[in-house]
Design a protein around this motif. Structure first.
Motif, PDB file in Angstrom:
ATOM      1  N   PRO A  54       0.837  -1.205   0.000  1.00 44.08           N
ATOM      2  CA  PRO A  54       0.000   0.000   0.000  1.00 44.08           C
ATOM      3  C   PRO A  54       0.868   1.250   0.000  1.00 44.08           C
ATOM      4  O   PRO A  54       1.851   1.335   0.738  1.00 44.08           O
ATOM      5  N   ALA A  55       0.506   2.212  -0.820  1.00 45.14           N
ATOM      6  CA  ALA A  55       1.344   3.399  -0.984  1.00 45.14           C
ATOM      7  C   ALA A  55       1.421   4.249   0.269  1.00 45.14           C
ATOM      8  O   ALA A  55       2.329   5.075   0.396  1.00 45.14           O
ATOM      9  N   ASP A  56       0.515   4.052   1.199  1.00 47.09           N
ATOM     10  CA  ASP A  56       0.562   4.852   2.428  1.00 47.09           C
ATOM     11  C   ASP A  56       1.276   4.128   3.569  1.00 47.09           C
ATOM     12  O   ASP A  56       1.262   4.601   4.718  1.00 47.09           O
ATOM     13  N   THR A  57       1.925   3.008   3.297  1.00 46.10           N
ATOM     14  CA  THR A  57       2.681   2.303   4.331  1.00 46.10           C
ATOM     15  C   THR A  57       3.840   3.165   4.802  1.00 46.10           C
ATOM     16  O   THR A  57       4.566   3.740   3.980  1.00 46.10           O
ATOM     17  N   ASP A  58       4.034   3.253   6.115  1.00 49.45           N
ATOM     18  CA  ASP A  58       5.122   4.092   6.619  1.00 49.45           C
ATOM     19  C   ASP A  58       6.466   3.382   6.461  1.00 49.45           C
ATOM     20  O   ASP A  58       6.534   2.198   6.093  1.00 49.45           O
ATOM     21  N   ALA A  59       7.545   4.112   6.732  1.00 47.08           N
ATOM     22  CA  ALA A  59       8.892   3.584   6.505  1.00 47.08           C
ATOM     23  C   ALA A  59       9.152   2.327   7.323  1.00 47.08           C
ATOM     24  O   ALA A  59       9.777   1.374   6.848  1.00 47.08           O
ATOM     25  N   ARG A  60       8.643   2.316   8.549  1.00 52.60           N
ATOM     26  CA  ARG A  60       8.864   1.148   9.404  1.00 52.60           C
ATOM     27  C   ARG A  60       8.134  -0.077   8.854  1.00 52.60           C
ATOM     28  O   ARG A  60       8.663  -1.195   8.868  1.00 52.60           O
ATOM     29  N   GLY A  61       6.920   0.132   8.360  1.00 53.27           N
ATOM     30  CA  GLY A  61       6.168  -0.971   7.776  1.00 53.27           C
ATOM     31  C   GLY A  61       6.828  -1.512   6.512  1.00 53.27           C
ATOM     32  O   GLY A  61       6.857  -2.731   6.280  1.00 53.27           O
ATOM     33  N   LEU A  62       7.374  -0.609   5.696  1.00 54.41           N
ATOM     34  CA  LEU A  62       8.089  -1.037   4.488  1.00 54.41           C
ATOM     35  C   LEU A  62       9.352  -1.809   4.864  1.00 54.41           C
ATOM     36  O   LEU A  62       9.697  -2.815   4.224  1.00 54.41           O
ATOM     37  N   ALA A  63      10.045  -1.343   5.899  1.00 54.96           N
ATOM     38  CA  ALA A  63      11.250  -2.032   6.348  1.00 54.96           C
ATOM     39  C   ALA A  63      10.916  -3.444   6.823  1.00 54.96           C
ATOM     40  O   ALA A  63      11.682  -4.390   6.578  1.00 54.96           O
ATOM     41  N   ALA A  64       9.781  -3.597   7.494  1.00 52.94           N
ATOM     42  CA  ALA A  64       9.380  -4.918   7.975  1.00 52.94           C
ATOM     43  C   ALA A  64       9.142  -5.869   6.808  1.00 52.94           C
ATOM     44  O   ALA A  64       9.498  -7.060   6.876  1.00 52.94           O
ATOM     45  N   ARG A  65       8.543  -5.374   5.728  1.00 53.90           N
ATOM     46  CA  ARG A  65       8.330  -6.216   4.539  1.00 53.90           C
ATOM     47  C   ARG A  65       9.666  -6.658   3.954  1.00 53.90           C
ATOM     48  O   ARG A  65       9.841  -7.817   3.549  1.00 53.90           O
ATOM     49  N   ILE A  66      10.625  -5.727   3.901  1.00 51.98           N
ATOM     50  CA  ILE A  66      11.946  -6.053   3.358  1.00 51.98           C
ATOM     51  C   ILE A  66      12.649  -7.081   4.233  1.00 51.98           C
ATOM     52  O   ILE A  66      13.183  -8.083   3.748  1.00 51.98           O
ATOM     53  N   ASP A  67      12.642  -6.856   5.542  1.00 46.14           N
ATOM     54  CA  ASP A  67      13.317  -7.770   6.472  1.00 46.14           C
ATOM     55  C   ASP A  67      12.754  -9.186   6.358  1.00 46.14           C
ATOM     56  O   ASP A  67      13.504 -10.171   6.431  1.00 46.14           O
ATOM     57  N   ALA A  68      11.434  -9.283   6.177  1.00 41.82           N
ATOM     58  CA  ALA A  68      10.804 -10.602   6.085  1.00 41.82           C
ATOM     59  C   ALA A  68      11.182 -11.328   4.792  1.00 41.82           C
ATOM     60  O   ALA A  68      11.165 -12.565   4.741  1.00 41.82           O
ATOM     61  N   ALA A  69      11.530 -10.541   3.765  1.00 38.42           N
ATOM     62  CA  ALA A  69      11.822 -11.150   2.459  1.00 38.42           C
ATOM     63  C   ALA A  69      13.296 -11.502   2.265  1.00 38.42           C
ATOM     64  O   ALA A  69      13.631 -12.311   1.390  1.00 38.42           O
TER      65      ALA A  69
END
Length: 353
Positions: A54-69
């Motif tokens: 989602p384009a409104d995901t904050d930086a921390r939420g985006l980082a969590a997606r990256i870390d999980a991948a």
């Protein structure tokens, strides 16, 4: 419309993100930069983790997606997953970059403390209104001063009898933060008056690190390894050398005042006599003596103060450009009016008694 965002990690590397926003989601995400990453294939994992977020995901939420991948053992050097998230947020917000502007650099002669307070307010308002380009202003002081933060208690921070005894003028600034003790020739103070668009997509805390990064580079050019210490300090392995404060202005297109005081030299005895530095503040920083809180640039650089300033300005110009500028007659007239009124008034100084 393709969106482009950049984020320079304080003391680290540049992260660049290009993406589209389609139906409220990130699409076609491509991350690049001068960072180091092992294994190479992890870059595809980062791009994939961001795809469809989602384009409104904050930086921390985006980082969590990256870390999980990211696969186990992945090494990110010079950047972090959160830095990528910040670059994404700046891309979505269409944030401006330092080099998008024609910077002006102002370095005038010594001026009284109240006038410096007023100039910060006036110049930042002019940037917000679009009548002044982004400006780096280096201050010169005509007398010793203590500058307390907008929300500090005057009686709790300053021993006014000691200030009078030492000939120290006390003023209150428009930004928050702690008290600053300055003397002509012993302090390097500067202001950045920048459009809100430069810090778009950054949190309040992130904007401190972002706007401090150039001076970390300038200090590095002089052989000083310095880093940003949250929330508003610049430090080396021998102690704090600077403190920053900010004020946001929402009029017009919006602007940010970010000003920094660096200790070139310091009369520690006088500072401790004038400032009421509480035990709680010292213990919080793990320091037993107020005299050890600040480590002057004079000792660390071995350079004359004027040369330190010249090198700082040269470093800024190398990175972002910058024409020699001046305060206009109209700006100075408004600043003098504010200095003689608001910033010299008992009402403003004692608004938090």
């Amino acid at each position: 419309m393709r969106h482009h965002g950049e984020y320079k990690v304080p003391g680290g590397k540049l992260v660049v993100v290009d993406l589209d926003v389609v139906d409220g989601a990130l699409r076609g995400v491509r991350v690049a930069g001068d960072f180091f990453l092992e294994p190479d294939e992890a870059l595809d994992d980062i791009n994939g983790a961001l795809e469809g977020a989602p384009a409104d995901t904050d930086a921390r939420g985006l980082a969590a997606r990256i870390d999980a991948a990211l696969p186990a053992g992945t090494v990110l050097f010079g950047f972090s997953s959160e830095a990528v998230g910040i670059a994404v947020r700046r891309a979505v917000a269409d944030a401006a970059e330092w080099t998008d502007f024609d910077w002006q650099i102002v370095h005038d002669g010594p001026q009284p403390p109240a006038l410096h307070m007023a100039l910060d307010e006036v110049l930042t308002a002019e940037v917000a209104a679009g009548r002044r380009p982004p400006t780096l202003r280096v201050w010169e002081w005509d007398r010793p001063a203590v500058i307390i933060g907008s929300f500090q208690s005057l009686r709790n921070e300053v021993d006014q009898h000691a200030a009078e005894r030492h000939g120290v003028t006390v003023v209150r600034r428009i930004s928050g933060g702690g008290a600053m003790f300055v003397e002509p020739g012993n302090t390097i103070t500067y202001s950045l008056c920048v459009p809100q668009s430069l810090v778009q997509g950054l949190s309040f805390a992130e904007s401190y690190a972002y706007l401090d990064d150039w001076v970390l580079g300038a200090l590095g050019d002089m052989g000083i390894k310095a880093w940003y210490k949250p929330l508003n300090d610049i430090a080396t392995d021998t102690g704090k050398i600077a403190g920053a404060a900010q004020k946001r202005m929402v009029a017009g297109a919006g602007a940010v005042l970010h000003h920094v005081t660096m200790s070139y030299d310091i009369d520690a005895e006088k500072m401790v006599d004038v400032l009421r530095i509480g035990r709680e503040k010292l213990s919080d920083k793990g320091i037993g003596s107020a005299k050890k809180r600040v480590d002057p640039l004079r000792r660390q650089t071995g350079l004359p103060r004027a040369e330190v300033i010249e090198r700082m300005i040269a470093s800024f110009r190398t990175r972002y450009g910058g024409a020699q500028g001046k305060v206009t007659d109209e700006e100075m007239a408004r600043a003098r009016e504010l200095a003689e009124g608001k910033f010299s008034s008992t009402e403003w100084l004692t608004r938090v008694p």
